[in-house]
Every structure is written in C-alpha cells, then in structure tokens.
Write an enzyme that holds these catalytic residues in place. Sequence first.
Site, mmCIF file in Angstrom:
data_model
loop_
_atom_site.group_PDB
_atom_site.id
_atom_site.type_symbol
_atom_site.label_atom_id
_atom_site.label_comp_id
_atom_site.label_asym_id
_atom_site.label_seq_id
_atom_site.Cartn_x
_atom_site.Cartn_y
_atom_site.Cartn_z
ATOM 1 C CE LYS A 66 -2.191 -1.424 3.726
ATOM 2 N NZ LYS A 66 -1.545 -2.742 3.855
ATOM 3 C CB THR A 67 3.648 2.356 2.239
ATOM 4 O OG1 THR A 67 2.816 2.102 3.366
ATOM 5 C CG2 THR A 67 4.450 3.618 2.458
ATOM 6 C CG ASP A 111 0.130 3.759 6.616
ATOM 7 O OD1 ASP A 111 -0.718 3.006 6.094
ATOM 8 O OD2 ASP A 111 1.215 3.340 7.053
ATOM 9 C CB THR A 160 -5.039 -3.265 7.979
ATOM 10 O OG1 THR A 160 -5.324 -2.449 9.109
ATOM 11 C CG2 THR A 160 -3.560 -3.156 7.650
ATOM 12 N NE ARG A 219 6.514 -3.868 6.030
ATOM 13 C CZ ARG A 219 5.314 -3.315 6.181
ATOM 14 N NH1 ARG A 219 4.374 -3.943 6.863
ATOM 15 N NH2 ARG A 219 5.039 -2.149 5.652
HETATM 16 P P1 ADP Z 1 2.040 -1.804 3.335
HETATM 17 O O1 ADP Z 1 2.056 -0.306 3.194
HETATM 18 O O2 ADP Z 1 0.921 -2.451 2.593
HETATM 19 O O3 ADP Z 1 2.119 -2.266 4.766
HETATM 20 P P2 ADP Z 1 4.600 -1.628 1.988
HETATM 21 O O4 ADP Z 1 4.208 -0.893 0.760
HETATM 22 O O5 ADP Z 1 5.311 -0.849 3.055
HETATM 23 O O6 ADP Z 1 3.357 -2.379 2.622
HETATM 24 O O7 ADP Z 1 5.499 -2.874 1.510
HETATM 25 C C1 ADP Z 1 6.491 -3.455 2.337
HETATM 26 C C2 ADP Z 1 7.722 -3.756 1.530
HETATM 27 O O8 ADP Z 1 7.423 -4.817 0.635
HETATM 28 C C3 ADP Z 1 8.202 -2.601 0.655
HETATM 29 O O9 ADP Z 1 9.232 -1.893 1.291
HETATM 30 C C4 ADP Z 1 8.731 -3.255 -0.592
HETATM 31 O O10 ADP Z 1 10.102 -3.505 -0.470
HETATM 32 C C5 ADP Z 1 8.012 -4.590 -0.627
HETATM 33 N N1 ADP Z 1 6.936 -4.610 -1.642
HETATM 34 C C6 ADP Z 1 5.627 -4.392 -1.437
HETATM 35 N N2 ADP Z 1 4.927 -4.557 -2.568
HETATM 36 C C7 ADP Z 1 5.815 -4.891 -3.527
HETATM 37 C C8 ADP Z 1 5.701 -5.209 -4.927
HETATM 38 N N3 ADP Z 1 4.517 -5.219 -5.548
HETATM 39 N N4 ADP Z 1 6.830 -5.504 -5.605
HETATM 40 C C9 ADP Z 1 8.033 -5.516 -4.977
HETATM 41 N N5 ADP Z 1 8.206 -5.245 -3.663
HETATM 42 C C10 ADP Z 1 7.111 -4.933 -2.944
#
Ligand code: ADP
Length: 344
Positions: A66-67, A111, A160, A219
């Site tokens: 998401k981030t 977020d 989430t 992650r």
């Molecule tokens: P969320 O915001 O959903 O908790 P993040 O966007 O922070 O998750 O993702 C966590 C880590 O996973 C990121 O730092 C990145 O390295 C990896 N990641 C997430 N989605 C992808 C993707 N589609 N392709 C490659 N790496 C990804």
Amino acid sequence: MVRESIVQPEPQDEPEQEVVLRPKRIAEMVGQREVVEVLHIAIDAARKRGDPLGHILFDGPPGLGKTTFATCIPREMGVSVQMASGPGLKAPKDIVPYLTNLENGSVLFIDEIHRMPKAVEEYLYTAMEDFRIDIVLGEGVNARTLNLQLRPFTLIGATTRAGMLSGPLRDRFQIREHLGFYSVAELTEILNRNANKLNVQLDANAALEISKRSRGTPRVANNRLLWVRDYALSKSDGQVTLETAQAALKMTGIDVLGLDRQDRRYIETLIRVFSGGPAGIEAIAHTMNVSSDTLVDEVEPYLLRSELIIRTSRGRCATPKGFEHVNLKPPKDRGQDIPLFPTE
Ligand code: ADP
C-alpha cells in the site's frame, strides 16, 4: 501541475534496507497486475486532462504494497507527496497544515486512515469533495470561521480494515483497490530482484523456499531474505543455498508454511484453550496477551487464507488442517458445533 519540487516520498524513520528494497516506480512493482492496470489508466487520463488524480484508497493486510503504491504514484505523476498517519491526526487542527501545504495536484498520503477520529474524518469531506475547508480563528465570542480554498490534490488512503471506514469517507474515493496476497512465483521474483540489489548470492532453490515461507507478503519475504543473508554470512561464505535458508528459518521458528511462533501460538491457543472454537477474537487475544487488532490485522488474514482457521458468526474455529499443522487431534465429539469446514 507541479513537476519540480518533489518532496522525497519516503516514509520517515524507515530503516535504510527498506528504502533500498522499496520499488521506486510502478513498473518495478511485481504482481497486483489488476491494480497496476487501473492505476496506469487513471494516471494516464489525469495527465492528459491536466487534472489531479482522483482520490485513491488501498486496503489489504500489512506489507502488501500500500505504501509502495502511494510513494510510486506521485513519482509517476511528477508531483510532491506528504505522508501522514491516521493515529497521529487526533483533531481537525492536526490535518490543517498538511492541507494548506498542498501544492497543485500533489498527493497527501494517510496511512492507517481507519484510525482517524470521526471529527477528522468529517473535516476531510469538504476537502476531498470541493477542495475547501473551514478554519476557526480566535476563541469564544471573537471566534470567526474562515472558508479556505485548497489547491486541488489527491488523497491516497491506506487501511488494513476497509470495513472500519465510514460509508461517506469510503464513497469519496474514486478508486478503491484491494491488495491481495502474492503468489510464490511473484515472491520469488521479488526475492531475486532484492538479492541483486543487496549483492547476495541466492540459489534458485533457496529463493523458492524463502518465498514459500513468506506468508504471501513481500515485507515478510524481504525480512526473511535479510535474516537468511546474515545467517549465511555468519555461518558460511555468504552464499545462500537451500540448506542455509532452511537452517536459518528453522532457527527463528519459521515453519514450512511460513508461520512464525505467534501464528502457531494462535492456533494452539484456539485448540488447547477453546477446544478448537468457536471462540471470540477478544477471548483469544486476552488469553494470548496480544491486542485483538494485531491478531485481526497481522495474524488471521494468512491463517484464513491458508484454511487453518475459519471465521463464523459464532467465532473463530480451527480447521482439520489447523489441528494437523500443530500436531493436535480434533476431539471426537467435535463437529456438530461447527457450521462449516472447508474441504481440502
Ligand atoms: P504496506 O504499506 O501495505 O504495509 P509496503 O508498501 O510498506 O506495505 O510494503 C512493504 C515492503 O514490501 C516494501 O518496502 C517493498 O520492499 C516490498 N513490496 C511491497 N509490494 C511490492 C511489490 N509489488 N513488488 C516488490 N516489492 C514490494
């Protein structure tokens, strides 16, 4: 549209590794093809119209991107981004500086948007819809309200728990996308790319093994890779083979399905204390001494997806596969109580 002043869109206080591994552009992101396609069209159209992108809401379990999407989108649009977090916005006054600092077409990322208090949520309605807010100046009898026009912007929310957002807020997002778990093949690709970035020699079998044990979550895959890399460096020449990966993961309690100690404790508690369910989430959380939010957001989604537990109207239940996974047998009289068991 602002194209010069790009605020570095990295979440603050992020560990250096995370910054290195996080994709910078949407094209570098693996998987989530349907989401990527929708975004490409929306970004392309917004660029051609010369308008800001419509507001976007991403929902899904933690660590699925998401981030990452929220930081890639402003880069694609060539605009600046500000990062805020739902729990940090305690009152409408907390969000005012973000809104007034917005540049034309820039992005405000919030977020954990479901954790904003109702008053902040309601304050956002006019900002999202008409790019307008009311600011109260002064106090008491001297107070007066100033109606402030904002620059057109894009709000990107991440949650989430999409179900916890009020209908009016949810409806103000033009694009709503759910991020699902990643396949083993997708995680393998992410691991191979990241092993390159980190200069780690990762065998194909080891990459596959780590992917299978990463709970469908990039992650988690990244964290496992970093641990396995350190283990390989400390115990051998740094090359990550299948054996090193297996030994490293075993040492930290990661099992063949990728469950960690907390995941297994959840299933064991459900079985030992509640005879396999049905049990309410609060009761399970109290027994485990963990917050129910953590269980709902971080533990349950993957256990549900793996069919180790099910959620029923009367509570959580362990499935036969769940019993088997922690080497426990279902009681003989079990069955009538449970409304449905997924077949394997
Ligand atoms: P969320 O915001 O959903 O908790 P993040 O966007 O922070 O998750 O993702 C966590 C880590 O996973 C990121 O730092 C990145 O390295 C990896 N990641 C997430 N989605 C992808 C993707 N589609 N392709 C490659 N790496 C990804």
